[in-house]
Design a protein around this motif. Structure first.
Motif, PDB file in Angstrom:
ATOM      1  N   TRP A 115       0.840  -1.195   0.000  1.00  0.00           N
ATOM      2  CA  TRP A 115       0.000   0.000   0.000  1.00  0.00           C
ATOM      3  C   TRP A 115       0.878   1.249   0.000  1.00  0.00           C
ATOM      4  CZ3 TRP A 115       1.079  -2.831   4.328  1.00  0.00           C
ATOM      5  CH2 TRP A 115       1.530  -2.140   5.456  1.00  0.00           C
TER       6      TRP A 115
ATOM      7  N   ALA B 130       2.293   4.986   0.931  1.00  0.00           N
ATOM      8  CA  ALA B 130       2.408   5.909   2.066  1.00  0.00           C
ATOM      9  C   ALA B 130       3.487   6.919   1.711  1.00  0.00           C
ATOM     10  CB  ALA B 130       2.766   5.162   3.352  1.00  0.00           C
ATOM     11  N   ASP B 131       3.210   8.194   1.927  1.00  0.00           N
ATOM     12  CA  ASP B 131       4.167   9.235   1.560  1.00  0.00           C
ATOM     13  C   ASP B 131       5.494   9.073   2.282  1.00  0.00           C
ATOM     14  OD1 ASP B 131       2.353  10.393  -0.163  1.00  0.00           O
ATOM     15  OD2 ASP B 131       1.598  11.811   1.320  1.00  0.00           O
TER      16      ASP B 131
ATOM     17  N   HIS C 294       6.066   5.598   8.937  1.00  0.00           N
ATOM     18  CA  HIS C 294       5.996   5.989  10.342  1.00  0.00           C
ATOM     19  C   HIS C 294       6.239   4.732  11.183  1.00  0.00           C
ATOM     20  CE1 HIS C 294       3.865   9.444   8.535  1.00  0.00           C
ATOM     21  NE2 HIS C 294       4.422  10.101   9.518  1.00  0.00           N
TER      22      HIS C 294
ATOM     23  N   ASP D 192       2.584   3.177  11.349  1.00  0.00           N
ATOM     24  CA  ASP D 192       1.739   2.643  10.287  1.00  0.00           C
ATOM     25  C   ASP D 192       1.318   1.223  10.674  1.00  0.00           C
ATOM     26  OD1 ASP D 192       2.089   4.946   8.811  1.00  0.00           O
ATOM     27  OD2 ASP D 192       3.747   4.137   7.636  1.00  0.00           O
TER      28      ASP D 192
ATOM     29  N   TRP E   1       9.408  -0.268   3.834  1.00  0.00           N
ATOM     30  CA  TRP E   1       8.874   0.823   3.025  1.00  0.00           C
ATOM     31  C   TRP E   1       9.960   1.233   2.051  1.00  0.00           C
ATOM     32  CZ3 TRP E   1      10.551   5.724   1.998  1.00  0.00           C
ATOM     33  CH2 TRP E   1       9.630   6.614   1.403  1.00  0.00           C
TER      34      TRP E   1
ATOM     35  N   TRP F 196       6.030   2.956  -1.002  1.00  0.00           N
ATOM     36  CA  TRP F 196       5.132   1.817  -0.783  1.00  0.00           C
ATOM     37  C   TRP F 196       5.636   0.941   0.355  1.00  0.00           C
ATOM     38  CZ3 TRP F 196       0.697   0.251  -3.599  1.00  0.00           C
ATOM     39  CH2 TRP F 196       0.363   1.098  -4.671  1.00  0.00           C
ATOM     40  N   TRP F 197       4.705   0.522   1.205  1.00  0.00           N
ATOM     41  CA  TRP F 197       4.988  -0.538   2.165  1.00  0.00           C
ATOM     42  C   TRP F 197       4.808  -1.884   1.468  1.00  0.00           C
ATOM     43  CZ3 TRP F 197       7.294  -0.808   6.685  1.00  0.00           C
ATOM     44  CH2 TRP F 197       7.323   0.304   7.535  1.00  0.00           C
TER      45      TRP F 197
ATOM     46  N   HIS G 107      -3.683   1.876   8.535  1.00  0.00           N
ATOM     47  CA  HIS G 107      -3.390   3.165   9.158  1.00  0.00           C
ATOM     48  C   HIS G 107      -2.114   3.711   8.513  1.00  0.00           C
ATOM     49  CE1 HIS G 107      -5.988   1.602  12.411  1.00  0.00           C
ATOM     50  NE2 HIS G 107      -6.140   2.857  12.788  1.00  0.00           N
ATOM     51  N   ARG G 108      -2.136   4.951   8.111  1.00  0.00           N
ATOM     52  CA  ARG G 108      -0.947   5.620   7.585  1.00  0.00           C
ATOM     53  C   ARG G 108      -1.014   7.083   7.980  1.00  0.00           C
ATOM     54  NH1 ARG G 108      -2.008   6.151   0.984  1.00  0.00           N
ATOM     55  NH2 ARG G 108      -3.908   7.427   1.137  1.00  0.00           N
ATOM     56  N   ASP G 109       0.028   7.853   7.642  1.00  0.00           N
ATOM     57  CA  ASP G 109       0.076   9.288   7.922  1.00  0.00           C
ATOM     58  C   ASP G 109       0.020   9.581   9.418  1.00  0.00           C
ATOM     59  OD1 ASP G 109       0.106   9.727   5.167  1.00  0.00           O
ATOM     60  OD2 ASP G 109      -2.071   9.828   5.059  1.00  0.00           O
TER      61      ASP G 109
ATOM     62  N   HIS H 248      -8.569   5.288  10.101  1.00  0.00           N
ATOM     63  CA  HIS H 248      -7.959   4.326   9.200  1.00  0.00           C
ATOM     64  C   HIS H 248      -8.823   4.219   7.948  1.00  0.00           C
ATOM     65  CE1 HIS H 248     -11.256   2.286  10.880  1.00  0.00           C
ATOM     66  NE2 HIS H 248     -10.704   1.179  11.334  1.00  0.00           N
TER      67      HIS H 248
END
Length: 471
Positions: free
Chosen positions: A59, A61-62, A65, A96, A303, A307-308, A340-342, A349
């Motif tokens: 997924w 993620a910018d 985390h 995350d 990551w 992307w993770w 969950h991200r950011d 979520h």
């Protein structure tokens, strides 16, 4: 004429004040924060051999985390960063996560409505969340389970799904669990489990519960002395503490030390010459044991380039039927995913529709059989799933008269063919601001009526004058 002009101007004033101002905005005091993006993608592959099953997730993620719940040394005190809060953590100190709910058909509503059925009344971080003191005083939730929050639970664990207090007697709850009325919860955490190659293993029944055994993390805090219990052992880790600048950096050295585990720790020394902005994780990582340690990370969760990429694995049958759902060849299962991200936690979520998984059977996700120790993932083998922000929508609302689709739910009509992920996200946001939207609608109605009245009076005045002139 002055009356006509006054009515018309009053209508314009109401319209001006009530329109164009917007009601969708962050309101932390009411536990409201809306993400900029209401949907996001998730890619999934599944494979299994004679003993184990593997789930691979990807997924976007910018940034990663991985720092979660940190203790920062400031002016002689250890200050916590990363407690649960409304929306994203401003310091980025919230991990995350990817989670997956699994059922084998013994929670039939789950296959039709997914995670919605786990969201009951009074849920934590909802605007109308239950009073913490009242939850703590509850005989089962507070006194036995030790919680002060209403978390995920299944509808039939309550006499009344709209009343979180109305738990059924403990013997009946135990009988439900033995009959398989629970959801298996796979819970990978970038900060609290990934570094030691683990995923938390939990379940949802009358509450979100942990499997029997020891989890992959524990608290690193001494409340009596207001300081950590453990610090880094320089002989093992090469450092005495992390630095706040390191925690705030955009990148993470996955091959370096960014976590505190029992293999890197020693008892905390309060007399050590601590420096401003030294950081010690408030969580101590360790190897999970027992049923709670059944799920591990295959390879390394990483990551890279936005992307993770995480692969989790577990025995097909763990031998723990009160905690886990067993997988069997030719079996078919219901799954639902969340991310969950950011730097967000709790209900902020993205979630999915329910999807089917087949081991040698046709389904939304087809698990590929392989021989050997680990799967060779084909690039074309992904299943693309859209996740959405669910907002403040709970099961009691969905089965109530306030929801137009309640008769369809009562008839057993599944949600997925009827509503897209985008529609559900918008509905979730609407429910966050339901009172404001109704108030806005009423103001619009009043403005329209006043404008119509002004127009009617004006036309009436005009035609009366016109008629008099012709006479």
């Amino acid at each position: 004429m002055p009356v006509v002009v006054a009515c018309f101007l009053a209508g314009l004033a109401v319209a001006w004040v009530s329109q164009g101002k917007g009601v969708v905005k962050a309101d932390p005091g009411r536990n409201i924060w809306i993400p900029d993006k209401l949907t996001m993608p998730l890619r999934v592959q599944v494979a299994y051999n004679d003993e184990r099953i593997f789930f691979r997730y990807r997924w976007p993620a910018d940034r990663p985390h991985v720092y979660h719940d940190m203790l920062r040394y400031q002016d002689g005190l250890w200050v916590r960063h990363g407690a649960s809060r409304v929306g994203p953590d401003p310091d980025g100190t919230y991990e995350d996560r990817v989670t997956m709910l699994v059922d084998d058909g013994r929670v039939p509503e789950f296959g039709r409505y997914g995670g919605y059925i786990t969201v009951g009344a009074g849920m934590r971080f909802f605007t109308d969340q239950a009073d913490k003191d009242e939850v703590a005083a509850h005989p089962h939730l507070g006194r036995k389970l030790g919680t002060n929050e209403v978390q995920k639970h299944l509808p039939e664990t309550r006499h009344d799904p709209a009343d979180w207090r109305s738990l059924k007697p403990e013997p009946e709850l135990a009988a439900q669990r033995a009959a398989g009325y629970f959801l298996d919860l796979w819970h990978w955490r970038a900060g609290r489990s990934n570094a030691v190659g683990m995923s938390d293993d939990q379940l949802v029944a009358e509450h979100r519960l942990s499997d029997a055994g020891r989890g992959a993390f524990t608290d690193n805090w001494d409340p009596q002395h207001q300081q950590p219990l453990f610090m880094f052992d320089r002989d093992k880790a090469g450092i005495d503490a992390l630095r706040w600048q390191q925690v705030q950096a955009e990148a993470v050295d996955f091959d370096g030390i960014y976590y505190l585990s029992d293999a890197l720790a020693k008892p905390f020394d309060p007399d050590y010459p601590w420096q401003q902005d030294d950081v010690i994780p408030r969580r101590l990582l360790r190897e999970g044991q027992g049923s709670r340690g059944d799920i591990t990370v295959q390879g390394q969760g990483r990551w890279q380039a936005g992307w993770w990429d995480v692969t989790l694995t577990r025995a097909l049958d763990t031998g723990n039927p009160l905690d886990d759902k067993a997988f069997h060849p030719q079996g078919r299962y219901d799954l639902a995913f969340a991310v969950h991200r950011d730097a967000t936690g709790s209900r902020w979520h993205y979630v999915s529709h329910p999807h089917t998984l087949g081991l040698g059977r046709e389904a939304d996700l087809s698990a590929r059989y392989f021989s050997g120790d680990r799967p060779d993932w084909p690039e074309e083998g992904w299943t693309d799933i859209t996740l959405f922000y669910p907002g403040q929508v709970n099961w009691p609302l969905l089965i109530s008269r306030a929801h137009a689709g309640a008769p369809d739910i009562a008839a057993g009509a599944p949600v997925r063919p009827r509503h897209s992920e985008r529609q559900l996200a918008i509905y979730g946001v609407e429910m966050e601001f339901n009172d404001e939207i109704i108030r806005q609608w009423r103001l619009t109605l009043i403005a329209g009526l006043v404008l119509m009245l002004g127009l009617w009076l004006g036309l009436r005045r005009h035609f009366s004058t016109f008629k008099g002139e012709r006479s």
